[in-house]
Design a protein around this motif. Structure first.
Motif, PDB file in Angstrom:
ATOM      1  N   ASP A  44    -146.218 -75.288  42.931  1.00  0.00           N
ATOM      2  CA  ASP A  44    -145.394 -75.923  43.935  1.00  0.00           C
ATOM      3  C   ASP A  44    -145.103 -73.669  44.602  1.00  0.00           C
ATOM      4  OD1 ASP A  44    -145.561 -78.478  44.068  1.00  0.00           O
ATOM      5  OD2 ASP A  44    -143.921 -78.593  43.807  1.00  0.00           O
ATOM      6  N   ASP A  47    -146.849 -69.483  47.442  1.00  0.00           N
ATOM      7  CA  ASP A  47    -145.563 -68.601  47.826  1.00  0.00           C
ATOM      8  C   ASP A  47    -144.500 -68.652  47.661  1.00  0.00           C
ATOM      9  OD1 ASP A  47    -144.489 -67.639  49.877  1.00  0.00           O
ATOM     10  OD2 ASP A  47    -145.756 -68.233  51.630  1.00  0.00           O
ATOM     11  N   ALA A  57    -141.231 -68.181  49.725  1.00  0.00           N
ATOM     12  CA  ALA A  57    -141.445 -69.575  50.506  1.00  0.00           C
ATOM     13  C   ALA A  57    -140.287 -70.502  49.618  1.00  0.00           C
ATOM     14  CB  ALA A  57    -142.109 -69.966  50.938  1.00  0.00           C
ATOM     15  N   PHE A  58    -140.744 -70.283  48.248  1.00  0.00           N
ATOM     16  CA  PHE A  58    -140.221 -71.583  47.416  1.00  0.00           C
ATOM     17  C   PHE A  58    -139.019 -71.241  47.170  1.00  0.00           C
ATOM     18  CE2 PHE A  58    -139.014 -73.604  43.927  1.00  0.00           C
ATOM     19  CZ  PHE A  58    -139.759 -74.242  43.506  1.00  0.00           C
ATOM     20  N   ASP A  68    -136.653 -68.655  48.897  1.00  0.00           N
ATOM     21  CA  ASP A  68    -135.615 -69.396  49.823  1.00  0.00           C
ATOM     22  C   ASP A  68    -135.457 -70.380  50.337  1.00  0.00           C
ATOM     23  OD1 ASP A  68    -136.005 -66.359  50.742  1.00  0.00           O
ATOM     24  OD2 ASP A  68    -137.236 -66.571  51.855  1.00  0.00           O
ATOM     25  N   ASP A  69    -136.764 -71.226  50.447  1.00  0.00           N
ATOM     26  CA  ASP A  69    -136.107 -72.674  50.707  1.00  0.00           C
ATOM     27  C   ASP A  69    -134.719 -73.452  49.310  1.00  0.00           C
ATOM     28  OD1 ASP A  69    -136.399 -75.381  51.467  1.00  0.00           O
ATOM     29  OD2 ASP A  69    -137.401 -75.614  49.824  1.00  0.00           O
ATOM     30  N   ALA A  70    -135.473 -72.906  48.152  1.00  0.00           N
ATOM     31  CA  ALA A  70    -134.133 -72.944  47.235  1.00  0.00           C
ATOM     32  C   ALA A  70    -132.621 -73.106  47.644  1.00  0.00           C
ATOM     33  CB  ALA A  70    -135.253 -72.559  45.429  1.00  0.00           C
ATOM     34  N   ARG A 108    -131.531 -72.727  49.490  1.00  0.00           N
ATOM     35  CA  ARG A 108    -131.277 -73.201  50.367  1.00  0.00           C
ATOM     36  C   ARG A 108    -130.712 -75.301  50.617  1.00  0.00           C
ATOM     37  NH1 ARG A 108    -133.652 -70.763  54.384  1.00  0.00           N
ATOM     38  NH2 ARG A 108    -134.758 -71.512  54.142  1.00  0.00           N
ATOM     39  N   ARG A 109    -131.160 -75.335  49.113  1.00  0.00           N
ATOM     40  CA  ARG A 109    -131.778 -76.354  48.501  1.00  0.00           C
ATOM     41  C   ARG A 109    -130.311 -76.724  47.309  1.00  0.00           C
ATOM     42  NH1 ARG A 109    -135.232 -77.645  44.989  1.00  0.00           N
ATOM     43  NH2 ARG A 109    -136.404 -75.871  45.369  1.00  0.00           N
TER      44      ARG A 109
END
Ligand SMILES: Cc1cc2nc3c(=O)[nH]c(=O)nc-3n(C[C@H](O)[C@H](O)[C@H](O)COP(=O)(O)OP(=O)(O)OC[C@H]3O[C@@H](n4cnc5c(N)ncnc54)[C@H](O)[C@@H]3O)c2cc1C
Length: 386
Positions: free
Chosen positions: A223, A227, A230-231, A233-235, A237-238
């Protein structure tokens, strides 16, 4: 012919070079990078690492660069769970970006008399009659030395050419690292947040800039691979950092499990990550690089003066390493086992949050300010089971 050629100008190579040059030896450091260069790292120097910088004579220069101060670590799991551990008294660690720290240490080596060549990639090891006599670099240049020091980190070319890797590295984890602004993690404390089998480490490195390192299990690596930015930046937030803003490129690293058979052969020795590495979780790598170089330089100095660079003459270093780092490595395996098992971590977090002495004890051991045997105090063991 140099007395020593050191492959790699990270903390281990720079510290080794500074020490050997100060002892009067002719030392050449080769690094494939041009400095300053970034390095995937949580960028926390633990308290024993701060002591090692002082012993090297480099702490004043490091402090002048304005690092952040770390008084301890907070471990958080899910919403509200977790514990914290404080270093004792005035003992503290430092948060400092590796491009800054490593440049200071390389300059320190130059100042002590070492020659440094950057932008030189070592590709091979020269051998004569079974012993190491130098290295070869990209473009075919051959550089001879009485002693070769492999300080070229994880995936060391010196280790691979000497066939010292015990088994191929296992992809258990992948880490993504970048600097971010706008994190509200609290000053003076490093923080580790765990969700599922993943975790994120956050620590300030200088005036409002934080290092964020996201660690995911190896089976999630695909995953990440598509990218990494992107992973990452998403992490963010998570893991609960809604306002965080990434300020530089994401560096990906892994695998980390890098076991070597031994750290000495005839004519060569290994320091830092090249001498074996397991997991970035407990943040002890910079300390081990600096302290390992101190131990290696002591043995190398005696061997160079005696004119005997055989494995037998370098053996005291291997023994000192095992004594200095062996117990800590076992704790590293234990801590990693807890963090990668959410149910176990939840259980430990509950116990530790009720008994602050337990949190302090484990953070002090991973900060290398207390020996591993301090965890065996009866009062602590009772606290774990009650
Ligand atoms: C994700 C992550 C987080 C971490 N977090 C922490 C932390 O918070 N605190 C901590 O103490 N430790 C941490 N560590 C560990 C720490 O980064 C290392 O232990 C430390 O950098 C080891 O120093 P070194 O000098 O051995 O190797 P490195 O710092 O890797 O330096 C090796 C040098 O060798 C050079 N080199 C490599 N190959 C060649 C070649 N073929 N020819 C010439 N030069 C070469 C490289 O350019 C580099 O400059 C972390 C590691 C990772 C991966």
């Amino acid at each position: 012919m140099h007395d020593a050629v050191i492959v790699g100008g990270g903390p281990a190579g720079s510290a080794m070079a500074a020490r050997l040059a100060a002892m009067g030896h002719d030392v050449l450091v080769l690094d494939r990078a041009h400095f300053p260069r970034r390095k995937p790292c949580g960028e926390c120097v633990n308290p024993a690492g701060v002591d090692a910088l002082r012993a090297l004579g480099a702490l004043d220069a490091v402090e002048a660069a304005g690092p952040a101060r770390l008084d301890g670590w907070r471990i958080r799991q899910g919403a509200g769970g977790g514990f914290r551990g404080r270093f004792p008294g005035d003992v503290h660690g430092l948060g400092i970006a590796r491009d800054v720290l490593d440049s200071i240490l390389l300059d320190h080596a130059r100042g002590r008399g070492a020659e440094v060549r950057t932008g030189v990639r070592v590709t091979g090891v020269l051998r004569e009659g079974g012993r190491v006599v130098g290295v070869s670099a990209e473009g075919g240049e051959e550089i001879r030395a009485r002693l070769v020091v492999g300080a070229d980190g994880l995936r060391s070319v010196v280790v691979r050419r000497l066939e010292l890797l015990r088994r191929p590295p296992r992809l258990r984890k992948v880490a993504l690292t970048a600097h971010v602004a706008g994190v509200d993690a609290g000053r003076g404390w490093g923080e580790l947040r765990a969700i599922g089998r993943g975790c994120v480490g956050i620590a300030e490195v200088d005036g409002g800039r934080f290092n964020v390192t996201v660690v995911v299990a190896g089976d999630e690596a695909r995953d990440v691979a598509g990218d990494p930015a992107a992973f990452f930046d998403d992490a963010l937030r998570r893991f609960g950092f809604a306002d965080a803003r990434r300020v530089d490129e994401v560096l990906a690293s892994g695998p980390f499990d890098f076991p070597v058979r031994r750290a000495i052969v005839d004519g060569a020795l290994l320091v830092g990550d090249a001498a074996g590495y397991y997991d970035p979780f407990t943040g002890q790598g910079i300390f081990r690089a600096l302290r390992g170089a101190e131990l290696a330089a002591r043995t190398a100095d005696a061997a160079l003066r005696a004119g005997d660079l055989s494995a037998a003459a370098l053996a005291p270093y291997e023994r000192d390493r095992r004594r200095a780092f062996g117990p800590g490595e076992r704790v590293q395996h234990l801590v990693e086992a807890f963090v990668s098992r959410p149910a176990l971590l939840r259980l430990v977090s509950r116990r530790f949050s009720r008994r602050p002495a337990l949190g302090d004890a484990i953070i002090r051991v991973t900060g290398d300010v207390r020996p591993v045997r301090s965890l065996l105090r009866p009062s602590l063991l009772l606290g774990l089971v009650r």
